[in-house]
Write a protein that holds these residues in place. Sequence first.
Motif, short mmCIF file in Angstrom:
data_model
loop_
_atom_site.label_atom_id
_atom_site.label_comp_id
_atom_site.label_asym_id
_atom_site.label_seq_id
_atom_site.Cartn_x
_atom_site.Cartn_y
_atom_site.Cartn_z
N CYS A 100 0.87 -1.17 0.00
CA CYS A 100 0.00 0.00 0.00
C CYS A 100 0.91 1.22 0.00
CB CYS A 100 -0.93 0.01 1.21
SG CYS A 100 -2.08 1.40 1.25
N GLY A 101 0.94 1.94 -1.11
CA GLY A 101 1.88 3.04 -1.24
C GLY A 101 3.30 2.51 -1.19
N ASP A 102 4.13 3.06 -0.30
CA ASP A 102 5.51 2.60 -0.18
C ASP A 102 5.68 1.61 0.97
OD1 ASP A 102 5.08 4.35 1.89
OD2 ASP A 102 6.90 5.53 1.59
N ARG A 103 4.58 1.13 1.54
CA ARG A 103 4.64 0.17 2.64
C ARG A 103 4.39 -1.24 2.13
NH1 ARG A 103 4.15 2.14 7.94
NH2 ARG A 103 3.91 4.40 8.08
N ILE A 104 5.11 -2.20 2.72
CA ILE A 104 4.95 -3.61 2.38
C ILE A 104 4.66 -4.38 3.66
CG2 ILE A 104 6.02 -5.66 1.38
CD1 ILE A 104 7.79 -3.86 -0.28
N LEU A 105 3.64 -5.22 3.62
CA LEU A 105 3.26 -6.01 4.78
C LEU A 105 3.33 -7.48 4.42
CD1 LEU A 105 2.03 -5.72 7.72
CD2 LEU A 105 -0.20 -6.06 6.62
N GLY A 106 3.97 -8.27 5.28
CA GLY A 106 4.07 -9.70 5.06
C GLY A 106 3.77 -10.47 6.33
N PRO A 107 3.93 -11.78 6.31
CA PRO A 107 3.65 -12.59 7.49
C PRO A 107 4.59 -12.26 8.65
CG PRO A 107 3.81 -13.95 5.52
CD PRO A 107 4.31 -12.60 5.15
N SER A 108 4.09 -12.42 9.86
CA SER A 108 4.92 -12.23 11.05
C SER A 108 6.00 -13.31 11.11
CB SER A 108 4.07 -12.29 12.32
OG SER A 108 3.17 -11.20 12.39
N PRO A 109 7.16 -12.99 11.69
CA PRO A 109 8.20 -14.02 11.87
C PRO A 109 7.66 -15.18 12.71
CG PRO A 109 9.09 -11.83 12.27
CD PRO A 109 7.60 -11.67 12.16
N PRO A 110 8.03 -16.41 12.40
CA PRO A 110 7.51 -17.57 13.13
C PRO A 110 7.76 -17.50 14.63
CG PRO A 110 8.65 -18.27 11.15
CD PRO A 110 8.92 -16.81 11.30
N GLU A 111 8.87 -16.87 15.03
CA GLU A 111 9.23 -16.88 16.46
C GLU A 111 8.38 -15.94 17.31
OE1 GLU A 111 12.09 -13.99 14.40
OE2 GLU A 111 11.22 -15.97 14.01
N VAL A 112 7.66 -15.01 16.70
CA VAL A 112 6.86 -14.07 17.47
C VAL A 112 5.71 -14.81 18.16
CG1 VAL A 112 5.29 -12.09 17.35
CG2 VAL A 112 7.40 -12.09 16.02
N GLY A 113 5.73 -14.79 19.48
CA GLY A 113 4.71 -15.47 20.26
C GLY A 113 5.13 -16.82 20.79
N ARG A 114 6.30 -17.32 20.41
CA ARG A 114 6.71 -18.64 20.89
C ARG A 114 8.09 -18.64 21.54
NH1 ARG A 114 9.50 -22.31 17.29
NH2 ARG A 114 8.27 -23.94 18.26
N ARG A 115 8.63 -17.44 21.79
CA ARG A 115 9.87 -17.34 22.54
C ARG A 115 9.57 -17.55 24.02
NH1 ARG A 115 10.70 -11.74 19.40
NH2 ARG A 115 8.61 -11.63 20.32
N PRO A 116 10.56 -17.95 24.81
CA PRO A 116 10.31 -18.18 26.24
C PRO A 116 9.67 -16.97 26.94
CG PRO A 116 12.46 -19.04 25.64
CD PRO A 116 11.95 -18.32 24.43
N GLU A 117 10.11 -15.77 26.57
CA GLU A 117 9.58 -14.57 27.22
C GLU A 117 8.18 -14.22 26.72
OE1 GLU A 117 12.37 -13.09 23.87
OE2 GLU A 117 12.22 -14.77 25.28
N ASP A 118 7.68 -14.91 25.69
CA ASP A 118 6.36 -14.63 25.14
C ASP A 118 5.25 -15.44 25.79
OD1 ASP A 118 7.63 -12.94 23.38
OD2 ASP A 118 7.61 -14.36 21.70
N GLN A 119 5.61 -16.37 26.65
CA GLN A 119 4.61 -17.28 27.21
C GLN A 119 3.49 -16.50 27.91
OE1 GLN A 119 6.26 -20.23 29.79
NE2 GLN A 119 4.31 -21.31 30.07
N GLY A 120 2.26 -16.83 27.54
CA GLY A 120 1.10 -16.21 28.16
C GLY A 120 0.71 -14.86 27.58
N LYS A 121 1.52 -14.32 26.67
CA LYS A 121 1.23 -13.00 26.10
C LYS A 121 0.45 -13.15 24.78
CE LYS A 121 5.48 -10.84 27.86
NZ LYS A 121 6.74 -10.16 27.48
N PHE A 122 -0.32 -12.13 24.48
CA PHE A 122 -1.02 -12.06 23.20
C PHE A 122 -0.28 -11.09 22.28
CE2 PHE A 122 -4.22 -13.91 25.82
CZ PHE A 122 -5.05 -14.63 24.98
N PHE A 123 -0.31 -11.40 20.98
CA PHE A 123 0.40 -10.60 19.99
C PHE A 123 -0.50 -10.27 18.81
CE2 PHE A 123 3.81 -12.44 22.37
CZ PHE A 123 4.83 -11.51 22.33
N VAL A 124 -0.20 -9.15 18.16
CA VAL A 124 -0.83 -8.82 16.88
C VAL A 124 0.04 -9.45 15.80
CG1 VAL A 124 -1.53 -6.99 15.31
CG2 VAL A 124 -1.78 -6.67 17.78
N ARG A 125 -0.47 -10.47 15.14
CA ARG A 125 0.28 -11.20 14.13
C ARG A 125 -0.40 -11.07 12.77
NH1 ARG A 125 4.15 -15.04 14.75
NH2 ARG A 125 3.33 -15.92 12.81
#
Length: 202
Positions: A100-125
Motif C-alpha cells: 500500500c503506497g511505499d509500505r509492504i506487509l508480510g507474514p509475522s516471523p515464526p518466532e513471534v509469540g513462541r519465545r520463552p519470554e512470550d509465554q502467556g502473552k497475546f500478539f498482533v500477528r
Amino acid sequence: MAAPEDPDLTHWVSKDDWEDRKHWFREGDLVEFNRKGSWFNHWGMYMGKGLLVHVTRYEVRTLSSGLLAASATASQSLPSLADSAAAGAAINACNLLVMCGDRILGPSPPEVGRRPEDQGKFFVRTDDILFVAADDEFRVNNAANSTVKYAQRAWPEIFQLVCSFQNGTYDYSVLRRNCEHFVTFLRYQYGTTTPGAGQRGN
C-alpha cells in the motif's frame, strides 16, 4: 455455490474451497472463524493475498502454531525435511506480501509469540488465513456496518495501523479487549487509540 447475496456477510468457507471463494474476501473485511468446541469464535481482518491480521498467542489452537511446533520437531530429527519446510515457508511468505503506497506487509516471523519470554502473552500477528483457519470454517462478517455508528477508515489508514501494531503485544481481555474488538477498531473510527495494543515487536 452461488455468490452471497450480501457481500458483507458471506457463506461459510473451508480451506478446501478457498481458491473458488477467495474473491469474496476484500481488503479490510472482518473475518469470523467458527471455532468448533469453543465458547467464542476467532476474528481477524483480511489484508489481501491470503494475509490476515489477528490477535493471538502461541498457546491458542491454530494450524500455524501446530505447524511451528512440527517444524521444530522436524529440525531435531529430520534436518532435510526441516530445510524443505523452511524453503516452502519462504516461498509462501513471498506470495503473501501486500503493498500500500511505499509500505509492504508480510507474514509475522515464526518466532513471534513462541519465545520463552512470550509465554502467556497475546500478539498482533499477520498470518496465512488458511493457517489460522486450520480445519474450521470462516466467512466475511462486516455485520457491524449496520450497528457501528462510526465511519469506516480508509484503506491506507488501516494499512498504516496494521503495520504499526504488527508483532506487538496486546493487552487481551475476553470481555473488553478481545480479537473482535481489535479488528473492529482497525475498521472503524470510534476511538483515537486501539484497545489493548502495547509495544510493537521487532
